[in-house]
Design a protein around this motif. Structure first.
Motif, PDB file in Angstrom:
ATOM      1  N   LEU A  25      48.123  41.528   1.070  1.00 23.72           N
ATOM      2  CA  LEU A  25      47.990  41.051   2.439  1.00 23.72           C
ATOM      3  C   LEU A  25      46.774  41.619   3.174  1.00 23.72           C
ATOM      4  O   LEU A  25      46.297  40.984   4.108  1.00 23.72           O
ATOM      5  N   PRO A  26      46.234  42.799   2.798  1.00 19.55           N
ATOM      6  CA  PRO A  26      45.004  43.237   3.477  1.00 19.55           C
ATOM      7  C   PRO A  26      43.845  42.265   3.323  1.00 19.55           C
ATOM      8  O   PRO A  26      42.904  42.296   4.089  1.00 19.55           O
ATOM      9  N   CYS A  27      43.928  41.370   2.344  1.00 23.22           N
ATOM     10  CA  CYS A  27      42.872  40.369   2.180  1.00 23.22           C
ATOM     11  C   CYS A  27      42.876  39.353   3.314  1.00 23.22           C
ATOM     12  O   CYS A  27      41.905  38.628   3.487  1.00 23.22           O
ATOM     13  N   SER A  28      43.967  39.293   4.075  1.00 20.24           N
ATOM     14  CA  SER A  28      44.033  38.345   5.172  1.00 20.24           C
ATOM     15  C   SER A  28      43.333  38.853   6.426  1.00 20.24           C
ATOM     16  O   SER A  28      43.200  38.122   7.397  1.00 20.24           O
ATOM     17  N   ILE A  29      42.874  40.097   6.415  1.00 22.87           N
ATOM     18  CA  ILE A  29      42.141  40.647   7.562  1.00 22.87           C
ATOM     19  C   ILE A  29      40.783  39.957   7.638  1.00 22.87           C
ATOM     20  O   ILE A  29      40.103  39.820   6.623  1.00 22.87           O
ATOM     21  N   PRO A  30      40.361  39.538   8.804  1.00 24.74           N
ATOM     22  CA  PRO A  30      39.053  38.862   8.925  1.00 24.74           C
ATOM     23  C   PRO A  30      37.897  39.768   8.473  1.00 24.74           C
ATOM     24  O   PRO A  30      37.943  40.986   8.630  1.00 24.74           O
ATOM     25  N   SER A  77      36.343  43.968  -3.787  1.00 22.52           N
ATOM     26  CA  SER A  77      35.254  44.300  -4.704  1.00 22.52           C
ATOM     27  C   SER A  77      33.991  43.526  -4.314  1.00 22.52           C
ATOM     28  O   SER A  77      32.900  44.094  -4.248  1.00 22.52           O
ATOM     29  N   ARG A  78      34.146  42.222  -4.066  1.00 25.52           N
ATOM     30  CA  ARG A  78      32.999  41.430  -3.613  1.00 25.52           C
ATOM     31  C   ARG A  78      32.532  41.896  -2.239  1.00 25.52           C
ATOM     32  O   ARG A  78      31.343  41.948  -1.956  1.00 25.52           O
ATOM     33  N   PHE A  79      33.485  42.228  -1.397  1.00 25.80           N
ATOM     34  CA  PHE A  79      33.165  42.613  -0.024  1.00 25.80           C
ATOM     35  C   PHE A  79      32.409  43.946   0.034  1.00 25.80           C
ATOM     36  O   PHE A  79      31.517  44.122   0.852  1.00 25.80           O
ATOM     37  N   THR A  80      32.769  44.904  -0.812  1.00 27.82           N
ATOM     38  CA  THR A  80      32.096  46.203  -0.784  1.00 27.82           C
ATOM     39  C   THR A  80      30.703  46.144  -1.395  1.00 27.82           C
ATOM     40  O   THR A  80      29.969  47.116  -1.325  1.00 27.82           O
ATOM     41  N   ARG A  81      30.361  45.023  -1.971  1.00 30.04           N
ATOM     42  CA  ARG A  81      29.033  44.873  -2.556  1.00 30.04           C
ATOM     43  C   ARG A  81      28.172  43.858  -1.809  1.00 30.04           C
ATOM     44  O   ARG A  81      27.188  43.367  -2.336  1.00 30.04           O
ATOM     45  N   CYS A  82      28.524  43.557  -0.567  1.00 33.45           N
ATOM     46  CA  CYS A  82      27.761  42.573   0.198  1.00 33.45           C
ATOM     47  C   CYS A  82      26.630  43.268   0.970  1.00 33.45           C
ATOM     48  O   CYS A  82      26.722  44.426   1.349  1.00 33.45           O
ATOM     49  N   GLU A  83      25.590  42.527   1.191  1.00 34.54           N
ATOM     50  CA  GLU A  83      24.381  43.065   1.822  1.00 34.54           C
ATOM     51  C   GLU A  83      24.602  43.533   3.268  1.00 34.54           C
ATOM     52  O   GLU A  83      24.065  44.576   3.653  1.00 34.54           O
ATOM     53  N   PRO A  84      25.389  42.841   4.103  1.00 32.82           N
ATOM     54  CA  PRO A  84      25.611  43.346   5.464  1.00 32.82           C
ATOM     55  C   PRO A  84      26.278  44.723   5.501  1.00 32.82           C
ATOM     56  O   PRO A  84      25.975  45.548   6.357  1.00 32.82           O
ATOM     57  N   LEU A  85      27.162  44.981   4.556  1.00 32.93           N
ATOM     58  CA  LEU A  85      27.803  46.293   4.507  1.00 32.93           C
ATOM     59  C   LEU A  85      26.793  47.366   4.096  1.00 32.93           C
ATOM     60  O   LEU A  85      26.763  48.454   4.669  1.00 32.93           O
ATOM     61  N   TYR A  86      25.942  47.052   3.119  1.00 38.28           N
ATOM     62  CA  TYR A  86      24.893  48.001   2.725  1.00 38.28           C
ATOM     63  C   TYR A  86      23.939  48.261   3.889  1.00 38.28           C
ATOM     64  O   TYR A  86      23.469  49.379   4.071  1.00 38.28           O
ATOM     65  N   LEU A  94      36.837  43.931   8.706  1.00 40.13           N
ATOM     66  CA  LEU A  94      36.613  44.732   7.493  1.00 40.13           C
ATOM     67  C   LEU A  94      35.222  45.358   7.504  1.00 40.13           C
ATOM     68  O   LEU A  94      35.060  46.511   7.110  1.00 40.13           O
ATOM     69  N   HIS A  95      34.219  44.590   7.945  1.00 38.01           N
ATOM     70  CA  HIS A  95      32.857  45.146   8.039  1.00 38.01           C
ATOM     71  C   HIS A  95      32.842  46.390   8.912  1.00 38.01           C
ATOM     72  O   HIS A  95      32.256  47.409   8.545  1.00 38.01           O
ATOM     73  N   CYS A 112      35.370  48.345   9.787  1.00 40.75           N
ATOM     74  CA  CYS A 112      36.177  49.438   9.211  1.00 40.75           C
ATOM     75  C   CYS A 112      35.455  50.106   8.048  1.00 40.75           C
ATOM     76  O   CYS A 112      35.385  51.333   7.971  1.00 40.75           O
ATOM     77  N   PHE A 113      34.913  49.311   7.138  1.00 42.64           N
ATOM     78  CA  PHE A 113      34.255  49.870   5.958  1.00 42.64           C
ATOM     79  C   PHE A 113      32.976  50.615   6.319  1.00 42.64           C
ATOM     80  O   PHE A 113      32.581  51.538   5.623  1.00 42.64           O
ATOM     81  N   ALA A 114      32.323  50.217   7.395  1.00 45.49           N
ATOM     82  CA  ALA A 114      31.072  50.868   7.774  1.00 45.49           C
ATOM     83  C   ALA A 114      31.286  52.318   8.197  1.00 45.49           C
ATOM     84  O   ALA A 114      30.358  53.119   8.124  1.00 45.49           O
ATOM     85  N   TYR A 115      32.492  52.673   8.613  1.00 51.37           N
ATOM     86  CA  TYR A 115      32.765  54.044   9.047  1.00 51.37           C
ATOM     87  C   TYR A 115      33.279  54.935   7.921  1.00 51.37           C
ATOM     88  O   TYR A 115      33.382  56.136   8.101  1.00 51.37           O
ATOM     89  N   LEU A 116      33.606  54.358   6.794  1.00 49.79           N
ATOM     90  CA  LEU A 116      34.126  55.156   5.684  1.00 49.79           C
ATOM     91  C   LEU A 116      32.997  55.858   4.943  1.00 49.79           C
ATOM     92  O   LEU A 116      31.866  55.366   4.908  1.00 49.79           O
ATOM     93  N   PRO A 117      33.271  56.996   4.321  1.00 50.35           N
ATOM     94  CA  PRO A 117      32.243  57.648   3.499  1.00 50.35           C
ATOM     95  C   PRO A 117      31.803  56.745   2.351  1.00 50.35           C
ATOM     96  O   PRO A 117      32.588  55.943   1.837  1.00 50.35           O
ATOM     97  N   ILE A 118      30.567  56.889   1.951  1.00 50.12           N
ATOM     98  CA  ILE A 118      30.003  56.032   0.908  1.00 50.12           C
ATOM     99  C   ILE A 118      30.776  56.167  -0.397  1.00 50.12           C
ATOM    100  O   ILE A 118      30.996  55.194  -1.103  1.00 50.12           O
ATOM    101  N   ASP A 119      31.202  57.369  -0.709  1.00 46.49           N
ATOM    102  CA  ASP A 119      31.901  57.589  -1.970  1.00 46.49           C
ATOM    103  C   ASP A 119      33.220  56.826  -2.029  1.00 46.49           C
ATOM    104  O   ASP A 119      33.710  56.518  -3.116  1.00 46.49           O
ATOM    105  N   ASP A 120      33.815  56.495  -0.887  1.00 48.41           N
ATOM    106  CA  ASP A 120      35.075  55.756  -0.874  1.00 48.41           C
ATOM    107  C   ASP A 120      34.901  54.282  -1.199  1.00 48.41           C
ATOM    108  O   ASP A 120      35.869  53.599  -1.535  1.00 48.41           O
TER     109      ASP A 120
END
Length: 190
Positions: free
Chosen positions: A47-52, A79-88, A56-57, A59-67
């Motif tokens: 169900l976390p995949c249902s989050i817009p 997996s696809r989301f953590t490898r997208c260019e806007p997140l990088y 997610l962008h 939330c993930f931007a505040y996490l440590p890179i190693d996570d």
């Protein structure tokens, strides 16, 4: 005869109100669609995949890179989301702009790819980056008449300096004779 009257009253009420019958059919279809959607979400990672994606962008931007490596294992969607260019891009801004005096990223030097910038450009590893320096020195001991040290004895001095960087700018420093095998578990508990 009373039983016949009850059956006729039910059928007559459905005939009188056809929208109620359609609404109950639509509710049954909605339940079927929701179950199918939930099963598909569970198949894709839960169900976390249902989050817009915008949330997610952020939330993930505040996490440590190693996570991010761990997050990529949660589901194919993440997996696809953590490898997208806007997140990088968000990670590069957070890391390099905090560590740089120039306050400019210059992504063009890395083929306009923030992912490549993050992989190639040097940075201080924060939130899990542990640096250590081993100091090793061998000295010949000066003998005098008050020591019981044998002739030709040497003194070997070994110690380690540890630096652990936090993202908020704090640094933990330790100077000890303990080896990295002993110290790394201590730092990981902090």
């Amino acid at each position: 005869e009373a039983e016949d009257d009850d059956d006729s009253s039910v059928s007559s009420s459905e005939e009188d109100n056809p929208t109620a019958a359609k609404a109950s059919d639509a509710a049954d279809d909605t339940d079927t669609i929701d179950i199918e959607n939930h099963l598909e979400m569970i198949r894709l990672g839960g169900l976390p995949c249902s989050i817009p994606n915008e949330i997610l962008h952020k939330c993930f931007a505040y996490l440590p890179i190693d996570d991010h490596a761990t997050l990529a294992l949660v589901s194919p969607h993440w997996s696809r989301f953590t490898r997208c260019e806007p997140l990088y891009h968000a990670l590069c801004q957070r890391i390099y702009l905090n560590q740089s005096k120039r306050k400019a990223l210059h992504v063009s030097r890395f083929g306009n790819s923030y992912r490549k910038m993050l992989e190639v450009r040097p940075r201080v590893r924060t939130g899990g980056g542990l640096y250590y320096l081993k100091y090793h020195e061998v000295r010949h001991i000066q003998r005098d008449m008050w020591t019981d040290i044998p002739i030709g004895a040497v003194l070997e001095s070994v110690y380690y300096r540890y630096l652990y960087f936090f993202e908020d700018g704090r640094v933990m420093y330790a100077l000890t004779h303990a080896t990295p095998v002993e110290m790394i578990p201590r730092f990981s508990k902090m």
